[in-house]
Design an enzyme around this catalytic site. Sequence first.
Site, PDB file in Angstrom:
ATOM      1  N   ALA A  66      -2.500   2.957   3.062  1.00 32.47           N
ATOM      2  CA  ALA A  66      -2.419   3.539   4.404  1.00 32.47           C
ATOM      3  C   ALA A  66      -1.257   2.858   5.108  1.00 32.47           C
ATOM      4  O   ALA A  66      -0.884   1.725   4.765  1.00 32.47           O
ATOM      5  CB  ALA A  66      -3.715   3.267   5.157  1.00 32.47           C
ATOM      6  N   GLY A 111      -5.105   2.791   0.297  1.00 34.30           N
ATOM      7  CA  GLY A 111      -5.247   4.247   0.383  1.00 34.30           C
ATOM      8  C   GLY A 111      -4.579   4.976  -0.770  1.00 34.30           C
ATOM      9  O   GLY A 111      -4.965   6.108  -1.094  1.00 34.30           O
ATOM     10  N   GLU A 114      -7.077   4.877  -3.454  1.00 30.77           N
ATOM     11  CA  GLU A 114      -8.137   5.821  -3.038  1.00 30.77           C
ATOM     12  C   GLU A 114      -7.704   7.276  -3.231  1.00 30.77           C
ATOM     13  O   GLU A 114      -8.503   8.125  -3.625  1.00 30.77           O
ATOM     14  CB  GLU A 114      -8.522   5.552  -1.575  1.00 30.77           C
ATOM     15  CG  GLU A 114      -9.229   4.213  -1.412  1.00 30.77           C
ATOM     16  CD  GLU A 114      -9.396   3.803   0.047  1.00 30.77           C
ATOM     17  OE1 GLU A 114      -8.370   3.639   0.744  1.00 30.77           O
ATOM     18  OE2 GLU A 114     -10.541   3.661   0.493  1.00 30.77           O
ATOM     19  N   GLU A 134      -7.290  -4.603   0.781  1.00 26.88           N
ATOM     20  CA  GLU A 134      -7.585  -4.588   2.219  1.00 26.88           C
ATOM     21  C   GLU A 134      -8.110  -5.920   2.740  1.00 26.88           C
ATOM     22  O   GLU A 134      -7.867  -6.265   3.895  1.00 26.88           O
ATOM     23  CB  GLU A 134      -8.593  -3.472   2.539  1.00 26.88           C
ATOM     24  CG  GLU A 134      -8.013  -2.067   2.517  1.00 26.88           C
ATOM     25  CD  GLU A 134      -8.008  -1.428   1.129  1.00 26.88           C
ATOM     26  OE1 GLU A 134      -8.283  -2.126   0.130  1.00 26.88           O
ATOM     27  OE2 GLU A 134      -7.746  -0.222   1.056  1.00 26.88           O
TER      28      GLU A 134
HETATM   29  N1  COA Z   1       2.162   0.446   5.180  1.00 26.78           N
HETATM   30  C1  COA Z   1       3.321   0.476   5.852  1.00 26.78           C
HETATM   31  N2  COA Z   1       4.498   0.100   5.302  1.00 26.78           N
HETATM   32  C2  COA Z   1       4.477  -0.299   4.024  1.00 26.78           C
HETATM   33  C3  COA Z   1       3.306  -0.346   3.261  1.00 26.78           C
HETATM   34  C4  COA Z   1       2.095   0.073   3.890  1.00 26.78           C
HETATM   35  N3  COA Z   1       0.922   0.088   3.239  1.00 26.78           N
HETATM   36  N4  COA Z   1       3.604  -0.792   2.019  1.00 26.78           N
HETATM   37  C5  COA Z   1       4.927  -1.010   2.013  1.00 26.78           C
HETATM   38  N5  COA Z   1       5.464  -0.729   3.215  1.00 26.78           N
HETATM   39  C6  COA Z   1       6.868  -0.820   3.638  1.00 26.78           C
HETATM   40  C7  COA Z   1       7.279  -2.252   3.883  1.00 26.78           C
HETATM   41  O1  COA Z   1       6.904  -2.661   5.187  1.00 26.78           O
HETATM   42  C8  COA Z   1       8.773  -2.140   3.728  1.00 26.78           C
HETATM   43  O2  COA Z   1       9.324  -1.536   4.880  1.00 26.78           O
HETATM   44  P1  COA Z   1      10.692  -2.116   5.539  1.00 26.78           P
HETATM   45  O3  COA Z   1      11.723  -1.977   4.459  1.00 26.78           O
HETATM   46  O4  COA Z   1      10.922  -1.216   6.706  1.00 26.78           O
HETATM   47  O5  COA Z   1      10.416  -3.534   5.901  1.00 26.78           O
HETATM   48  C9  COA Z   1       8.926  -1.128   2.598  1.00 26.78           C
HETATM   49  O6  COA Z   1       7.705  -0.397   2.577  1.00 26.78           O
HETATM   50  C10 COA Z   1       9.122  -1.756   1.236  1.00 26.78           C
HETATM   51  O7  COA Z   1       8.049  -2.657   1.001  1.00 26.78           O
HETATM   52  P2  COA Z   1       8.262  -4.204   0.614  1.00 26.78           P
HETATM   53  O8  COA Z   1       7.034  -4.943   1.013  1.00 26.78           O
HETATM   54  O9  COA Z   1       9.569  -4.701   1.119  1.00 26.78           O
HETATM   55  O10 COA Z   1       8.335  -4.084  -0.992  1.00 26.78           O
HETATM   56  P3  COA Z   1       7.980  -5.211  -2.044  1.00 26.78           P
HETATM   57  O11 COA Z   1       8.470  -4.713  -3.361  1.00 26.78           O
HETATM   58  O12 COA Z   1       8.444  -6.554  -1.587  1.00 26.78           O
HETATM   59  O13 COA Z   1       6.364  -5.269  -2.082  1.00 26.78           O
HETATM   60  C11 COA Z   1       4.174  -4.280  -2.129  1.00 26.78           C
HETATM   61  C12 COA Z   1       5.648  -4.148  -2.536  1.00 26.78           C
HETATM   62  C13 COA Z   1       3.470  -2.988  -2.489  1.00 26.78           C
HETATM   63  C14 COA Z   1       3.511  -5.452  -2.915  1.00 26.78           C
HETATM   64  C15 COA Z   1       4.069  -4.576  -0.613  1.00 26.78           C
HETATM   65  O14 COA Z   1       4.830  -3.597   0.079  1.00 26.78           O
HETATM   66  C16 COA Z   1       2.670  -4.506  -0.057  1.00 26.78           C
HETATM   67  O15 COA Z   1       1.904  -5.449  -0.241  1.00 26.78           O
HETATM   68  N6  COA Z   1       2.335  -3.422   0.658  1.00 26.78           N
HETATM   69  C17 COA Z   1       1.062  -3.298   1.348  1.00 26.78           C
HETATM   70  C18 COA Z   1      -0.045  -3.001   0.350  1.00 26.78           C
HETATM   71  C19 COA Z   1      -1.379  -2.914   1.064  1.00 26.78           C
HETATM   72  O16 COA Z   1      -1.892  -3.881   1.600  1.00 26.78           O
HETATM   73  N7  COA Z   1      -1.949  -1.720   1.065  1.00 26.78           N
HETATM   74  C20 COA Z   1      -3.224  -1.467   1.670  1.00 26.78           C
HETATM   75  C21 COA Z   1      -3.057  -1.008   3.047  1.00 26.78           C
HETATM   76  S1  COA Z   1      -4.630  -0.721   3.808  1.00 26.78           S
END
Ligand code: COA
Length: 261
Positions: A66, A111, A114, A134
Amino acid sequence: MNYATLLLSTENNICTITVNRPDKLNALNKDVFTDLDNVLDDIAADENIRSVIITGAGPKAFVAGADIAEFSSLDKKEAMALAKRGQDVFFKIENSYKPIIAAVNGFALGGGCELAMACHFRLCSENAKFGQPEVNLGLIPGYGGTQRLTQLVGKGKSMELQMTGQMVDANEALALGLVNHVTSAENLLDKTKEILTVIQSKAPVAIAKVIGCINTAVAGGIGENGYEKEVTSFGDCFETADMKEGTTAFLEKRKAVFTGK
Ligand code: COA
């Protein structure tokens, strides 16, 4: 129809929906939910589309969750409405009478996991990673993850994954039964289409009945008994031209030609 956050392409009656926010790793914001909700209605009404693939844009992510940026201003009531909205759209996927398969091409987190689990089944590429992280945010899954992950991998593993927030890679997802097949990233869509081509060669009403009965089994038969539903659905098939064609073709030692009638 055009959808701001989705790319659509249809070939051989298979519609591929690509969630298209690659700069945010295809995170699910309100607009994505609106588009998914609408596209599912349009697909249900489109006779040219017989099955669906859901995937993510770019080489890195299916859907990374999400959109966390939308969480910061929510109060309890709004958060509950968000979870309900997500669950409703994902129920629409789960209950689609046309097959919907997830082609998971990278991160499927929160999400995103999911969304994949709401699809009828899943294939993934070797670089895929699944998880419900989460708890790292002080949250729990809200779009059906506590339920569907438990249905798919069992209580103990679901507890562990959702309490630790740890990700599993493609091979572990395969071993857990979370995905049915692992392929190279290049071959993912072709392999998914190959399976859907087999499914599309079967009688559409029978496929729809299989989806309905299996959903009843895993949903614990809320208000419905799965065995009774199977009896009724089995009977319903006998009222279709496709059932007559399928059984006649077998007896005549020829390949059945189904029409969906
Ligand atoms: N919501 C909003 N933005 C998200 C996102 C999410 N769930 N997942 C990734 N992004 C965005 C990042 O903020 C970043 O944006 P920016 O370039 O404007 O700063 C962009 O996507 C790239 O992500 P980044 O974190 O830089 O990539 P990474 O390769 O270093 O890490 C992940 C990849 C997937 C490990 C990391 O993005 C992450 O942990 N995301 C959240 C996962 C999560 O907790 N999901 C459950 C949400 S309820």
